[in-house]
Each structure stands twice: as structure tokens, then as C-alpha cells.
Design an enzyme around this catalytic site. Structure first.
Site, PDB file in Angstrom:
ATOM      1  CG  HIS A 145      -1.615   4.857   5.102  1.00 41.30           C
ATOM      2  ND1 HIS A 145      -1.705   4.740   3.730  1.00 41.30           N
ATOM      3  CD2 HIS A 145      -1.705   3.591   5.598  1.00 41.30           C
ATOM      4  CE1 HIS A 145      -1.844   3.448   3.413  1.00 41.30           C
ATOM      5  NE2 HIS A 145      -1.859   2.737   4.526  1.00 41.30           N
TER       6      HIS A 145
ATOM      7  CG  HIS B  86      -6.229   1.256   1.628  1.00 41.39           C
ATOM      8  ND1 HIS B  86      -5.358   1.966   0.821  1.00 41.39           N
ATOM      9  CD2 HIS B  86      -5.450   0.497   2.446  1.00 41.39           C
ATOM     10  CE1 HIS B  86      -4.110   1.649   1.140  1.00 41.39           C
ATOM     11  NE2 HIS B  86      -4.139   0.761   2.114  1.00 41.39           N
TER      12      HIS B  86
ATOM     13  CB  CYS C 299      -0.960  -0.024   1.173  1.00 41.05           C
ATOM     14  SG  CYS C 299      -1.892  -1.557   1.182  1.00 41.05           S
TER      15      CYS C 299
END
Lengths: 351, 85, 399
Positions: free
Chosen positions: C293, C329, C160
């Protein structure tokens, strides 16, 4: 500007390479898949520590451990890996489980371990290494991307030592898909001549090759990496021109190249690339290696392992010779690889 | 109960791929996490699926596992009282 | 301060818009893109929501003008669309007129096609073409091909944090004089593989994700692609290019703690942020907005929050928000779309709201910016963290 030396190498491959550069190679022209020589994993980690590790992760840990040990450096300033296909053993496992169990009763381990950066991060966790940690996944230049990145850092003095490696693993199912897609030669179609290919597709394998790169020459130094270049797509003629321009850019003439290592993989469809590059170096000793390593996305890391060992020993094993030329001494060496006309890499190394 | 404990040990060894460990190596009251077998949070998630798949026990919050997976004893107790298959 | 590397173009497709303008509009009007899936045939359809792009593959193929016998994965389709936008936005007509590279990133690559055909390959010859579309490199080759790019092409996959690392490599290559121009970013399509993967980790919410909320239950998976065009100052000057913003700092560090979870004290994240400040040559107080994040998993937000508090010890934490409540996400693409959002924040002087926040976390006194806020923004810090302890920070600045 900092320099880049190969000061340690670890290699797990279809040859007995864990314990050093072999004097003789196993050559089996009859097969379309070369099985790797498995290291004794227990020498490197406990069964508990390896309970989640697929083959590629295990091989990566072994190869990186050997490379670091040889260089006497277990705290690299960066860890960079390359893998074209990634951790496909776990990725196959998780995908099969999803389909077979209709998305039920799934467990996380194979999903976690299927992530492409599993090898690099496992090494970091084992070493407690909080430094830069990258993984490149670009087909046949996955390893060269790692090498390129490492050199960028060493050149700029941003790092003094970088652990790099190429890792690939194969599964039975992926193998069957690669045969279906025409990437692996059909079963029972041998014997295969890798150098003078007359059929399409290649002989496959898997492996892990790691290098400890440092900015200082020391006793364990194999070779210096002068330059590396990556190009996504070329014609054979452009590849030959590129090789020449690459050498000139490094202030060398073609005749100063003492040996060329080519990624011949027995695929008649794309062999023209290697032949086109080889033509300009007909005066120099030429070598090939995929008949002993097999083809895989990071097989070129095995090629660099071969080249570095030849520069260190100043001997070319006869099994690897692609022509009859020889030199009293080997100083500069060009490595060229591509896969299916894509992902071209040019690497220049020197003693 | 003893049979269930033996069964749990065998299953844990199998799902967590604990090579070289036998059921005899795991004491009923020894901690599974932290010390002892030194299992971690990923193993806990594996054990949650084991409860679901083999005993029909569904846990929705991974935190619930903490008390249940303290040892083979606690796990066997929980399975005995909550199993649906 | 480091002068950094110029950003001269950007392109994006996400659940909140098919281009930069649509994304900006959604961000400033508080429209989230989280919904039940229309495109994926998963048994979890009813229980979880996604940051899904509503265009079908067939629509994307038509939009890109691809031949019917193409073997593009959805990841490649989205990536090509965003990369083309970025190149156009940068006013590039001949992509090879300068030494141009592509640094792409992806976590699943062509998994979306692989999982649809996995057992069919042997029965349906028309699906065999997708075998070659599985790996991450294939996605980048296809994007390069569609851009007509010949040169340095590579792909990063660090879960990620991938696209942050792509931006970082690109900026470093420009700085080192290796390239004149580089297209950097990432792409990831939704796939049953990742949906089920995150589900086994029990970090998917059954509702809308709530970053930095005490009662957060996990993330919504999303899909997206975004790219930036970075150019050397020499090219910018010669071509009289408009500079949108600059990449001035970046760093990658490893938590070296756990394969999936972040450390309790946010060690890797702290190191990444501190090193990025060093590279940028600025102090933490100079940051006007942090794009976190902020995945809304219990573990990430706690670890990241602690890391931010460590970095800002004894100082005021700047306005911060996570935009994942808008987009979900988007894995490898996350840092790329958030890079576009960071540039938009600078260009328009706006802090995007952290949607769905209700209750302050018990562990610390950090309140995200929940309403849109207009102010001058010179510098934005963007965090992205991934499996394997991979922690990256990129800092953007006004030109």
C-alpha cells in the site's frame, strides 16, 4: 449450502420503530418530507463517544445495537452496510467550509466522518470487530448489495452471522438541491397520494435499518431470506418478466407468492414499474410502505423490515395494504423496488 | 492568564463538540489526552487549527502538539508566548 | 493451491499513462507522474504536487464520444475510459452475451462536479443536471450504460481499499457461479474535497512522496481508474480466452482501532494478509513480489511494515515496493491500478522500483526494491488499506 435467517432487526425511521414494529403508523399526506422519530441517543452512547457522530452514524449505531441485541449476538462474522448518499451531513459541512473559508482553517473531523464507510467502521471499532467490513454505495440497491454479499457468505458457510444495514441521512441543503433537481416534490404541493401518484418526484425522508442475519433459526427469527437479485436497468415490462423468472428460479410458482411488498413512492413518472410487477400478482395481497417511511436510497431496508414483521406476526397492518386481498397465512413474500427506473431489486423471503 | 484558560476551555468544548462538559469540569493541570478528557489524535488536529485560526500560531508537524496540548496550563503558556493575534 | 479466477482483460488511466502499455513503460523506465496541478483551481497549487492525469474533462468527453449535454463527473469519465479499455482488451464484443456484472468502486464519486457547482445550482440552470451525478452509484450506472451492460451493478466505497474489495466481490461471485463474467475496479478523480481533507490530516508531502523512507513526510494525492475483466473457467474454455493472470487469494479485515490511523502493530493488515494466504491455499514464501500500500505517510508505512514482518516472522520478506511514488495515492482506484501493475509484474517478470527511497526506517530493517529487477514472478501480493481500519489483500498468480 447455508441458510439465511433474519434474527434481529433495529430500525430508526419516520415511524416509532426503535421500540418494535408499530401497530399504527403516522401518515401525513400533506408533507414532502417525513421527519424521523429520534431515538433517545443517550441510551446508546455517551455524549463524549458521539461527539463526532452525525445523525446517520448515530442512527446506524442505534439500529445496529438493537438488531444485535435482539439476535443475542454481538460478534458478527462480517459487517456490511449500504448507503446511497453516504455521510452527507459531514460531507456538506466540509465542502461548505472549503468554499466559504477559501480552503483555509479547515479541520479534519468532518472530512474523516464524511467517508462512506464511517458507519460500518464505527460499529467495528465499538465492537472491536476485526472481521470483514464492507460498504456499498449504489443508489437504491446499496442495501440489497449488502444483503447479497451477506447471503453469498452465509450460503458458502464463510460466515455464520452477518450484520447488515442501510443508512441514509438528509441535510437541509441537499434537500433544497433535491427539490431543485425534481427528486423531492415541491413544498406545499400536497396532499400526496403515494399509491395513485399524479405528480412527479417523491416524498423524502432518511433512516437506518439493520438486520442480524444468521445461518440458524432461533426464537427471535423473523423470516428466511431465500434469494435476492439486483439489475441496473430494466423497462417496466422487463421488470415484470424478471420478477416471474426470479420466482421460478427459486422453484416457486407465482401463485405460491402470498404477499408482495412494492416500493411505490408517489412518482408518477416511474410508477409504471410497480404497476407492471403488481399486475402479475393481482391475486395476492400487496403492500406499500414509502408513505410511512418516505423515499431514500435505502428505504427498501425499511421495506424488508415491514415484510419480515408481517411474516413473523402473520398480520398485515391495514395502513400498509395496497389492495383488498388477504390470505389465511403468509408464507412466501416477494419484495420489489427501483428508483427512477434504475437499481431494481427483487427479494424473496419466507417464514 | 486565568481568563485565557477559561477561554481555551470554552473553545475546546465548542470545537470538539463536548456536549455535557462545562469549563468547570476541566482542571487546569488535568491531562487532555489519554486520561482526563480522553482526547485523541483527531482532536489534536482540531486544536492545531484552533491555534492557527484564533491565535495565529502555525504548527506544521502534528507531533509538536503533543507537548503543547498536555493540559490547559501548558496550552495557555504556549499561546501566551507564541500568539500573533 | 486454489485455482482462482481468470483475468482476461485490463484497462487503466493514471498519471503515468493513458493505457496499460504507457503505464508499463513509465514503471519500467522510472518516470513518475507527480506534478503541480493544471486542472484544479486550488489555493494549495504552489505548495503540493499531485498524480494528476493531464487530460481535461473536455478532452475526455471528446475521446468517449459523449454528447455535449452529458452530466459525467470526472470520476465517471475516467472510469468509463478504463472500463471500455478492459472490455476491449478481453475481446468482448457483446457484453451481455454472458451473465455479466460490474463491481465498481469510488471514494468521492462525483464530488469533483459537486464542488464546482455547489452554490451555483440555484443561479445556473445548466448546472442542475450535475446534482444527480454526485453519488457513487451514478458513476457505476454511467459506466454500465456506456458498456451497454444490463445486469448486476454495484459500487463499493471503503475508502482507499475500495477497489481491492471490488476485485474480491467479483471473484467471489464468479466462484459462486452467480456471474460468468464481471468487470471489477475503481475510479477516483482529484477534488478539492480530498486535497483539503488530507491536508487537514497533515499527511500530504510538500515534495515527492518517499514510501518506506525514514524521512517520509506524507502522500501525493493522485487520480486514476482501472478495471479488470474476470471470467469463469467455463467462459475461458468455451471462448478460448487468453488468461493474463489469476486472482487466487483475497481477504478483508478490520483494524477496529481508529477511524483514520492504522494500529501500531498492523493488526488489520496482518489479518488480511494471513486470511488471503488461506483463501489462496499458499504459504507466504510463495510470494515473489509484494506491491505495498505504501502511501508514504509516517503511520501507514510503519504499520504496514510491521504487519509484513509479522506475516514473515522467521522468513525472508519477498522483494517489495510501493508504486505510489509513480502515481500518487489514487484512493479508491489505488488497488485497481496496482492490480494491473501486479498482473504486469507477473506477465513481464519484473519488480517495479520503489522510487525516492534514501534512508532505511529506524523502526525496522526493511529495504524496498529501489531498482527495477527482472526475475520470474509467479505470485504477487497487493495490499490496500483505507480509513475506518479497512484492510484488504489480493493475491495474483500466473495462469
Amino acid at each position: 449450502m447455508g441458510k439465511t435467517f433474519i434474527n434481529g432487526i433495529g430500525c430508526v425511521s419516520a415511524q416509532d420503530t426503535v421500540n418494535g414494529f408499530p401497530s399504527e403508523f403516522i401518515i401525513d399526506p400533506s408533507t414532502n418530507y417525513l421527519e424521523i422519530v429520534k431515538p433517545d441517543y443517550k441510551d446508546y452512547f455517551s455524549p463524549i463517544a458521539s461527539r463526532r457522530m452525525a445523525k446517520g452514524v448515530k442512527n446506524g449505531i442505534v439500529a445496529s445495537t438493537v438488531a444485535m441485541k435482539e439476535a443475542g449476538n454481538e460478534s458478527p462474522d462480517a459487517i456490511i452496510t449500504g448507503t446511497g448518499m453516504g455521510c452527507i451531513e459531514d460531507s456538506d459541512k466540509f465542502l461548505k467550509a472549503i468554499i466559504d473559508n477559501k480552503e483555509e482553517f479547515l479541520t479534519p473531523t468532518s472530512f474523516i466522518q464524511s467517508t462512506h464507510n464511517t458507519v460500518a467502521s464505527t460499529i467495528a471499532i465499538n465492537l472491536g470487530c476485526k472481521a470483514y467490513n464492507f460498504t456499498y454505495v449504489n443508489g437504491a440497491v446499496s442495501f440489497e448489495s449488502a444483503l447479497y454479499d451477506a447471503k453469498l457468505q452465509l450460503d458458502a458457510d464463510e460466515a455464520h452471522s452477518v450484520l447488515i444495514g442501510g443508512v441514509e441521512e438528509m441535510t437541509e441543503y441537499t434537500k433544497s438541491l433535491f427539490k431543485l433537481a425534481g427528486f423531492i416534490k415541491p413544498d406545499d404541493s400536497g396532499p400526496h397520494n403515494i399509491l395513485e401518484a399524479d405528480t412527479k418526484a417523491t416524498v423524502f425522508s432518511e433512516g437506518a435499518t439493520f438486520f442480524m442475519l444468521e445461518d440458524e433459526r432461533k426464537d427471535s427469527t423473523y423470516a428466511e431470506i431465500l434469494d435476492v437479485e439486483i439489475v441496473n436497468k430494466l423497462t417496466p415490462e422487463e421488470a415484470a418478466e424478471h420478477a416471474e423468472a426470479f420466482i421460478r428460479r427459486n422453484n416457486l410458482t407465482l401463485h405460491e407468492i402470498d404477499a408482495v411488498v412494492l416500493g411505490y413512492n408517489g412518482d408518477s413518472e416511474f410508477d409504471g414499474y410497480f404497476k407492471a410487477v403488481a399486475k402479475n400478482f393481482d391475486f395476492a395481497p400487496q403492500m406499500y410502505y414509502k408513505h410511512v417511511s418516505g423515499e431514500y436510497n435505502t428505504a427498501s431496508a425499511f421495506g424488508l423490515y415491514v415484510g419480515a414483521n408481517i411474516l413473523k406476526s402473520q398480520q398485515i397492518p391495514s395502513d400498509l395494504k395496497a389492495n383488498d386481498e388477504s390470505r389465511p397465512a403468509y408464507r412466501n413474500m416477494l419484495l420489489y423496488n427501483q428508483y427512477r427506473g434504475l437499481d431494481h431489486s427483487f427479494t424473496l423471503i419466507s417464514v | 492568564m486565568e481568563a485565557l484558560k477559561q477561554e481555551l476551555k470554552e473553545k475546546i468544548i465548542a470545537v470538539l463538540n463536548l456536549e455535557d462538559i462545562t469549563p468547570a469540569d476541566i482542571a487546569n493541570d488535568a491531562p487532555l489526552f489519554g486520561e482526563g478528557l480522553s482526547l485523541d489524535s483527531i482532536d489534536a488536529l482540531e486544536l492545531i487549527v484552533l491555534l492557527d485560526k484564533d491565535y495565529g500560531i502555525k504548527l506544521t508537524d502534528p507531533k509538536e502538539g503533543k507537548a503543547i496540548f498536555q493540559s490547559i496550563d501548558t496550552m495557555a503558556d504556549y499561546v501566551t508566548t507564541h500568539r500573533t493575534k | 493451491m486454489n485455482k482462482g479466477v481468470a483475468i482476461t482483460g485490463m484497462g487503466i488511466i493514471s498519471a503515468i499513462g493513458n493505457n496499460v502499455e504507457e503505464n508499463f513503460h513509465a514503471l519500467t523506465s522510472g518516470q513518475k507522474g507527480i506534478s503541480p496541478t493544471d486542472n484544479i483551481d486550488t489555493v494549495h497549487k504552489g505548495e503540493i504536487k499531485f498524480g494528476e492525469i493531464k487530460k481535461t474533462n473536455a478532452e475526455l468527453i471528446v475521446e468517449l464520444g459523449l454528447p455535449p449535454d452529458n452530466n459525467f463527473s470526472r470520476t465517471a469519465l475516467l472510469g468509463t475510459l478504463a472500463a471500455k479499455q478492459a472490455v476491449e482488451n478481453a475481446g468482448i464484443s457483446d457484453v451481455n452475451s454472458y451473465r455479466t456484472g460490474l463491481v465498481n468502486s469510488t471514494s468521492v464519486g462525483g464530488m469533483d462536479t459537486t464542488e464546482n457547482h455547489y452554490y451555483e445550482y440555484f443561479e445556473k440552470p445548466e448546472t442542475v443536471k450535475y446534482i444527480a451525478a454526485h453519488d457513487g452509484g451514478d458513476v457505476s450506472q454511467k459506466i454500465a450504460e456506456e458498456l451497454g451492460l444490463q445486469g448486476f451493478v454495484t459500487t463499493i466505497s471503503t475508502a482507499c481499499s475500495s477497489a481491492a474489495n471490488a476485485i474480491m466481490l467479483g471473484a467471489r461471485m464468479i466462484k459462486a457461479g452467480k456471474l460468468d463474467r464481471v468487470i471489477v475496479g475503481g475510479t477516483d478523480a482529484l477534488a478539492k474535497f480530498t486535497i483539503n481533507g488530507f491536508k487537514t490530516l497533515m499527511i500530504l508531502t510538500d515534495s515527492y512522496n518517499t514510501p518506506f523512507d525514514n524521512d517520509r513526510k506524507g502522500l501525493n494525492l493522485g487520480e486514476a481508474a482501472a478495471f479488470l475483466v474476470l471470467e469463469s473457467d467455463a467462459v475461458v474454455e468455451k471462448e478460448g480466452k487468453k488468461v493474463l493472470a489469476r486472482v487466487i487469494g483475497y481477504a478483508n479485515a478490520n483494524d477496529a482501532y481508529h477511524q483514520t490511523a492504522s494500529s501500531e502493530n498492523g493488526e488489520g493488515a496482518t489479518l488480511a494478509m494471513k486470511k488471503a494466504f488461506e483463501v489462496a491455499g499458499i504459504s507466504p514464501e510463495e510470494i515473489d513480489y509484494i506491491n505495498m500500500h505504501g502511501t508514504a505517510t509516517p503511520n501507514n508505512d510503519l504499520s504496514e511494515g510491521r504487519a509484513v514482518l509479522r506475516v514473515y516472522e522467521g522468513k525472508n520478506v519477498p522483494d517489495f515496493s510501493s508504486t505510489k511514488a509513480f502515481t500518487g495515492h489514487t484512493l479508491a482506484a489505488a488497488a485497481a491500478i496496482e492490480a494491473v501493475y501486479s498482473v504486469l509484474a507477473i506477465q513481464n517478470g519484473v519488480v517495479f522500483p520503489n522510487l525516492n527511497f534514501k534512508t532505511r526506517m529506524n523502526e525496522f530493517d526493511l529495504l524496498p526494491q529501489t531498482e527495477i529487477k527482472h526475475k520470474n514472478i509467479d505470485k504477487v501480493l497487493s495490499n490496500s488499506f483505507g480509513f475506518g481500519g479497512n484492510c484488504s489483500t489480493v493475491i495474483f498468480s500466473k495462469d
